[in-house]
Design an enzyme around this catalytic site. Structure first.
Site, PDB file in Angstrom:
ATOM      1  N   ASP A 114      47.400  27.568  21.105  1.00 32.02           N
ATOM      2  CA  ASP A 114      48.341  28.857  20.944  1.00 32.02           C
ATOM      3  C   ASP A 114      48.205  29.919  20.002  1.00 32.02           C
ATOM      4  O   ASP A 114      48.990  31.085  19.947  1.00 32.02           O
ATOM      5  CB  ASP A 114      49.825  28.381  21.361  1.00 32.02           C
ATOM      6  CG  ASP A 114      49.994  27.675  22.627  1.00 32.02           C
ATOM      7  OD1 ASP A 114      49.336  27.928  23.600  1.00 32.02           O
ATOM      8  OD2 ASP A 114      50.640  26.672  22.522  1.00 32.02           O
ATOM      9  N   ASP A 173      45.609  28.283  30.193  1.00 30.43           N
ATOM     10  CA  ASP A 173      46.339  29.362  29.414  1.00 30.43           C
ATOM     11  C   ASP A 173      45.489  29.407  28.388  1.00 30.43           C
ATOM     12  O   ASP A 173      45.583  30.538  27.738  1.00 30.43           O
ATOM     13  CB  ASP A 173      47.549  28.558  28.852  1.00 30.43           C
ATOM     14  CG  ASP A 173      48.243  27.612  29.935  1.00 30.43           C
ATOM     15  OD1 ASP A 173      47.567  26.926  30.815  1.00 30.43           O
ATOM     16  OD2 ASP A 173      49.558  27.230  29.516  1.00 30.43           O
TER      17      ASP A 173
END
Ligand code: GLY
Length: 398
Positions: A114, A173
Site C-alpha cells: 500500500d 489492488d
C-alpha cells in the site's frame, strides 16, 4: 465576415461540447460542492498524524486512522486536489501538514504494497503541484521501500507479506501502486523499478485477470517457482465472483501501466475489464459492492468503485486511438460522475464526507454502506481530470 467566423467557431465549440458532455453535468458545480464538504472537515481535523477514513451511520464526523493505515494518503490527497482547484493558501497549509507525517512510510521497513497509495496520493500530488524537491526525495525512498517486496521468482510484489496462508500473494489492488515505481524510474530511481513494475503488470495480466474478463482479488503463487497456484477472494463475495472495487483497480491500474509502457496488451486488458464492468452495470449506474452477491438488488452499493472506474475510463479515453472509443469511455466516466453527483450519493448536511454509500470490506462486516475517504479522493481526481480534458478540448477549437 469576422462576425460570421466567430459565430461558426462558437457553433463548433457548442457541437463539440454536446458530443462529449451530457448537457446537465457541470464539473464546476460538483467541484464547488466537494470544496464545501472538504472545508467542513478542515476545522474538525486537528492532528496531522491521524487521517479521516470513514464515517459511522448517523454521525457527521470522520473516524481517524494512523499513518500506517493503507488509507492514510487519501486525506492529504483530497486536500491537494482542493488546493489544485482553488489555489487557496490555507488549504495548501493543511495539505502540507497532513502530507508530512506520511514520510514515515518511505523510510521504514515495508509492511505491505500500500506504500503507493499512501505516498503517491499525498507526496505525489504535492510534488506535482509544488515541485518541492524534498517531496521528490521521499517518493524515491518510498519506491525503493516498495521494491523490497518484489520477488524475482514470481515477477511481482508480495502484496501482503503478513498473510502466511499464501506462498506469495499478489492482489489486484497492487496494480495501482506501480505508478510510484514507474514515476521513480523516470526521476532518478533506476531502470530496475520500471522492470519490476512492468513484470508485475504482465504476471497479473496473465494470472489474475480471468477469462470471463473479471479479476481475482488475490493470486497465490509459488514463491520459489513462480507458478500460479490459485485465485482467491478477500473482500469479494466468492473466489470467482466480480468484486466491484477489484474490477476498478484493474481497469485503472492497467490503463496506467499501458500509459507508462506503451504496451498494447495492457491497454487491451484495461479495455476488456472496463467493457465488462459497463456491460454488467445495474440500471441506476452505480455498482453493487460485488456484482454476484445473490442479495442484489438489496445488496449495498460501492460508490468508491464508481469513482475509481471514472478515473480509469478517463485515462482510457486519453489513450485509445479510435475517436468513437474515446467518446465511449469519456461518456461512461461522465455518466458515473453525474450519477454520483446526485442527491442519493452527495452527503451534503448528512455528514462531512463528499460521497455516501461505499463498501469497504463486506465479508468482514466492515465499512458497509458508509462514506469512505478513497471514494472522495477518486471522485475529486476524476472531476479535475474531466475539467482539464474539457478545457483542453475548448482550447483546441478556439
Ligand atoms: N486496497 C483495499 C481495498 O480496496 O479495499
Amino acid at each position: 465576415m469576422r462576425k460570421l467566423l466567430i459565430l461558426s467557431q462558437l457553433v463548433l465549440v457548442a457541437l463539440m461540447i454536446s458530443c462529449t458532455t451530457p448537457q446537465e453535468f457541470d464539473t464546476k458545480v460538483s467541484l464547488d460542492y466537494c470544496l464545501e464538504q472538504v472545508t467542513k472537515s478542515i476545522g474538525q481535523t486537528q492532528y496531522a498524524d491521524s487521517f479521516p477514513r470513514n464515517i459511522d451511520p448517523g454521525k457527521k464526523e470522520w473516524n481517524y486512522v494512523g499513518v500506517k493505515d493503507w488509507t492514510s494518503g487519501f486525506y492529504p490527497g483530497v486536500l491537494w486536489y482542493a488546493y489544485e482547484y482553488t489555489g487557496n493558501e490555507e488549504i495548501l497549509k493543511q495539505a502540507k501538514k497532513f502530507t508530512e507525517p506520511i514520510k514515515y512510510i518511505a523510510f521504514n521497513k515495508a509492511y505491505d504494497h500500500d506504500i503507493g497509495f499512501q505516498v503517491y496520493c499525498s507526496f505525489g500530488n504535492g510534488y506535482r503541484l509544488t515541485g518541492n524537491k524534498a517531496y521528490k526525495e521521499v517518493m524515491l525512498a518510498a519506491a525503493d521501500t516498495l521494491a523490497t517486496l518484489y520477488n524475482p521468482h514470481v515477477g511481482t510484489i508480495h502484496s501482503w507479506p503478513r498473510k502466511k496462508e499464501y506462498s506469495h500473494n499478489t492482489i489486484i489492488d497492487n496494480m495501482m501502486n506501480l505508478e510510484l515505481l514507474f514515476w521513480a524510474s523516470k526521476n532518478g530511481g533506476g531502470q530496475q523499478l520500471y522492470q519490476m513494475a512492468e513484470s508485475h503488470a504482465e504476471v497479473t495480466m496473465k494470472n489474475i485477470v480471468r477469462s470471463d474478463n473479471a479479476v481475482y482479488h488475490v493470486g497465490d503463487f509459488d514463491k520459489e517457482t513462480g507458478e500460479f497456484i490459485k485465485g482467491h477472494t478477500h473482500q469479494g463475495y466468492a473466489d470467482e465472483s466480480m468484486w466491484a472495487r477489484g474490477q476498478t483497480w484493474g481497469i485503472y491500474g492497467f490503463a496506467i501501466a499501458s500509459r507508462e509502457t506503451g504496451r498494447k496488451d495492457f491497454l487491451e486488458t484495461s479495455k476488456k475489464l472496463a467493457d465488462h464492468f459497463l456491460e454488467r452495470m445495474p440500471e441506476d449506474g452505480i455498482p453493487f459492492w460485488d456484482f454476484d452477491d445473490p442479495r442484489i438488488p438489496k445488496a449495498p452499493k460501492d460508490a468508491s468503485a464508481a469513482a475509481i472506474a471514472a478515473c480509469g475510463m478517463l485515462e482510457l479515453s486519453n489513450q485509445v486511438e479510435e475517436r468513437e472509443l474515446a467518446h465511449k469511455y469519456k461518456n461512461a466516466a461522465e455518466t458515473l460522475l453525474s450519477t454520483l453527483s446526485s442527491d442519493k450519493y452527495w452527503s451534503r448536511e448528512t455528514n462531512n464526507a463528499i460521497l455516501l454509500h461505499s463498501t469497504g470490506n463486506h465479508p468482514r462486516n466492515s465499512e458497509i454502506d458508509v462514506p469512505i475517504i478513497y471514494a472522495d479522493y477518486y471522485f475529486m481526481e476524476a472531476l479535475l481530470r474531466l475539467k482539464r480534458m474539457d478545457e483542453g478540448e475548448m482550447m483546441a477549437y478556439q
